[in-house]
Write a protein that holds these residues in place. Structure first.
Motif, PDB file in Angstrom:
ATOM      1  N   ARG A  29       6.746   3.387 -11.903  1.00  0.00           N
ATOM      2  CA  ARG A  29       7.553   2.396 -11.160  1.00  0.00           C
ATOM      3  C   ARG A  29       6.889   1.038 -11.257  1.00  0.00           C
ATOM      4  O   ARG A  29       5.650   0.946 -11.284  1.00  0.00           O
ATOM      5  CB  ARG A  29       7.672   2.823  -9.690  1.00  0.00           C
ATOM      6  N   ARG A  50       1.114  -8.817   3.579  1.00  0.00           N
ATOM      7  CA  ARG A  50       1.939  -7.710   3.096  1.00  0.00           C
ATOM      8  C   ARG A  50       1.055  -6.492   2.911  1.00  0.00           C
ATOM      9  O   ARG A  50      -0.153  -6.592   2.848  1.00  0.00           O
ATOM     10  CB  ARG A  50       2.571  -8.060   1.737  1.00  0.00           C
ATOM     11  N   GLY A  51       1.712  -5.372   2.774  1.00  0.00           N
ATOM     12  CA  GLY A  51       0.939  -4.147   2.591  1.00  0.00           C
ATOM     13  C   GLY A  51       0.614  -3.579   3.955  1.00  0.00           C
ATOM     14  O   GLY A  51       1.511  -3.351   4.761  1.00  0.00           O
ATOM     15  N   HIS A  69      -0.976  -0.620   4.376  1.00  0.00           N
ATOM     16  CA  HIS A  69      -0.667   0.802   4.269  1.00  0.00           C
ATOM     17  C   HIS A  69      -1.575   1.429   3.212  1.00  0.00           C
ATOM     18  O   HIS A  69      -2.270   0.711   2.476  1.00  0.00           O
ATOM     19  CB  HIS A  69       0.823   1.022   3.917  1.00  0.00           C
ATOM     20  N   TYR A  93       9.210   5.585  -5.604  1.00  0.00           N
ATOM     21  CA  TYR A  93       9.158   5.267  -4.177  1.00  0.00           C
ATOM     22  C   TYR A  93       9.375   6.535  -3.349  1.00  0.00           C
ATOM     23  O   TYR A  93      10.349   7.259  -3.543  1.00  0.00           O
ATOM     24  CB  TYR A  93      10.222   4.220  -3.820  1.00  0.00           C
ATOM     25  N   TYR A 152       3.373   7.487   2.153  1.00  0.00           N
ATOM     26  CA  TYR A 152       2.687   6.370   2.827  1.00  0.00           C
ATOM     27  C   TYR A 152       1.898   6.833   4.046  1.00  0.00           C
ATOM     28  O   TYR A 152       2.335   7.717   4.782  1.00  0.00           O
ATOM     29  CB  TYR A 152       3.710   5.368   3.372  1.00  0.00           C
ATOM     30  N   ARG A 197       1.247   4.544   7.178  1.00  0.00           N
ATOM     31  CA  ARG A 197       1.527   3.214   7.717  1.00  0.00           C
ATOM     32  C   ARG A 197       0.807   2.985   9.048  1.00  0.00           C
ATOM     33  O   ARG A 197       0.818   1.882   9.580  1.00  0.00           O
ATOM     34  CB  ARG A 197       3.036   3.027   7.904  1.00  0.00           C
TER      35      ARG A 197
HETATM   36  P1  TYD Z   1       6.462  -1.717   1.613  1.00  0.00           P
HETATM   37  O1  TYD Z   1       5.932  -0.839   0.549  1.00  0.00           O
HETATM   38  O2  TYD Z   1       6.260  -1.297   3.039  1.00  0.00           O
HETATM   39  O3  TYD Z   1       5.913  -3.170   1.363  1.00  0.00           O
HETATM   40  P2  TYD Z   1       4.881  -3.994   2.252  1.00  0.00           P
HETATM   41  O4  TYD Z   1       3.896  -3.000   2.779  1.00  0.00           O
HETATM   42  O5  TYD Z   1       4.317  -4.986   1.318  1.00  0.00           O
HETATM   43  O6  TYD Z   1       5.701  -4.641   3.333  1.00  0.00           O
HETATM   44  O7  TYD Z   1       8.016  -1.899   1.378  1.00  0.00           O
HETATM   45  C1  TYD Z   1       8.795  -2.754   2.207  1.00  0.00           C
HETATM   46  C2  TYD Z   1      10.197  -2.199   2.266  1.00  0.00           C
HETATM   47  O8  TYD Z   1      10.741  -2.138   0.958  1.00  0.00           O
HETATM   48  C3  TYD Z   1      10.242  -0.782   2.845  1.00  0.00           C
HETATM   49  O9  TYD Z   1      11.326  -0.739   3.752  1.00  0.00           O
HETATM   50  C4  TYD Z   1      10.569   0.091   1.683  1.00  0.00           C
HETATM   51  C5  TYD Z   1      11.182  -0.838   0.666  1.00  0.00           C
HETATM   52  N1  TYD Z   1      10.777  -0.470  -0.716  1.00  0.00           N
HETATM   53  C6  TYD Z   1      11.673   0.185  -1.542  1.00  0.00           C
HETATM   54  O10 TYD Z   1      12.808   0.501  -1.151  1.00  0.00           O
HETATM   55  N2  TYD Z   1      11.282   0.520  -2.810  1.00  0.00           N
HETATM   56  C7  TYD Z   1      10.062   0.206  -3.288  1.00  0.00           C
HETATM   57  O11 TYD Z   1       9.736   0.517  -4.459  1.00  0.00           O
HETATM   58  C8  TYD Z   1       9.139  -0.471  -2.421  1.00  0.00           C
HETATM   59  C9  TYD Z   1       7.749  -0.828  -2.873  1.00  0.00           C
HETATM   60  C10 TYD Z   1       9.550  -0.795  -1.149  1.00  0.00           C
END
Ligand code: TYD
Length: 146
Positions: free
Chosen positions: A45, A58-59, A61, A126, A131, A133
């Motif tokens: 991915r 961001r992130g 997690h 995904y 995760y 979190r």
């Molecule tokens: P997330 O991985 O939590 O990013 P960050 O920790 O940087 O905020 O993803 C944020 C949102 O995006 C979450 O609701 C899931 C969605 N998402 C997808 O649908 N597909 C993906 O490949 C990714 C990385 C996130």
């Protein structure tokens, strides 16, 4: 048990900055990354973070199974990695440099420059179930039971 603890301790040291192959000419440069060649996982991915406000983080997690390579394809940002025992901060600011992050490392991205874009090459599709979190749950999972 001690061997497991050593494994946990060494996880942060497996986070590493990598210089990626670069073909430069007067007309510009190309960098390519092949899964299982320059990086130690197959790429399943690709996603990217963009339009990030300068004050945003961001992130925040960790992943159970996913390995990743982060690249600042535009601009710059910082990455804080934490394996539950130690933390390290990295800075990415070149399109031919990547930060490899193995499984079970809590990572937070911040200090994005204006227009900064973070490309993520990921070993897994995904999957929300992959995760952590909640930082406390991550700590519990990464610290061996006594
Ligand atoms: P997330 O991985 O939590 O990013 P960050 O920790 O940087 O905020 O993803 C944020 C949102 O995006 C979450 O609701 C899931 C969605 N998402 C997808 O649908 N597909 C993906 O490949 C990714 C990385 C996130």
């Amino acid at each position: 048990m001690r061997r497991l603890a050593e494994k946990v301790e060494s996880r942060i040291d497996r986070c590493r900055l990598m210089e990626l192959p670069r073909v430069a000419s007067r007309q510009g440069s190309i960098t390519s990354v092949e899964g299982n060649v320059e990086i130690p996982f197959p790429i399943r991915r690709v996603y990217y973070l963009f339009d990030i406000p300068g004050e945003a983080a961001r992130g925040g997690h960790a992943h159970k199974k996913l390995e990743q390579l982060l690249v600042a394809v535009m601009g710059s940002f910082d990455i804080l990695v934490d394996d539950g025992k130690r933390q390290k901060r990295f800075h990415l600011d070149r399109a031919y440099k990547g930060l490899y992050i193995p499984t079970m490392v809590w990572r937070t991205l911040d200090n994005f420059s204006s227009g900064g874009i973070c490309l993520v090459l990921a070993s897994e599709l995904y999957d929300e179930g992959d995760y952590y979190r909640d930082y406390r749950r991550f700590l519990q999972a990464s610290t061996p039971a006594r």
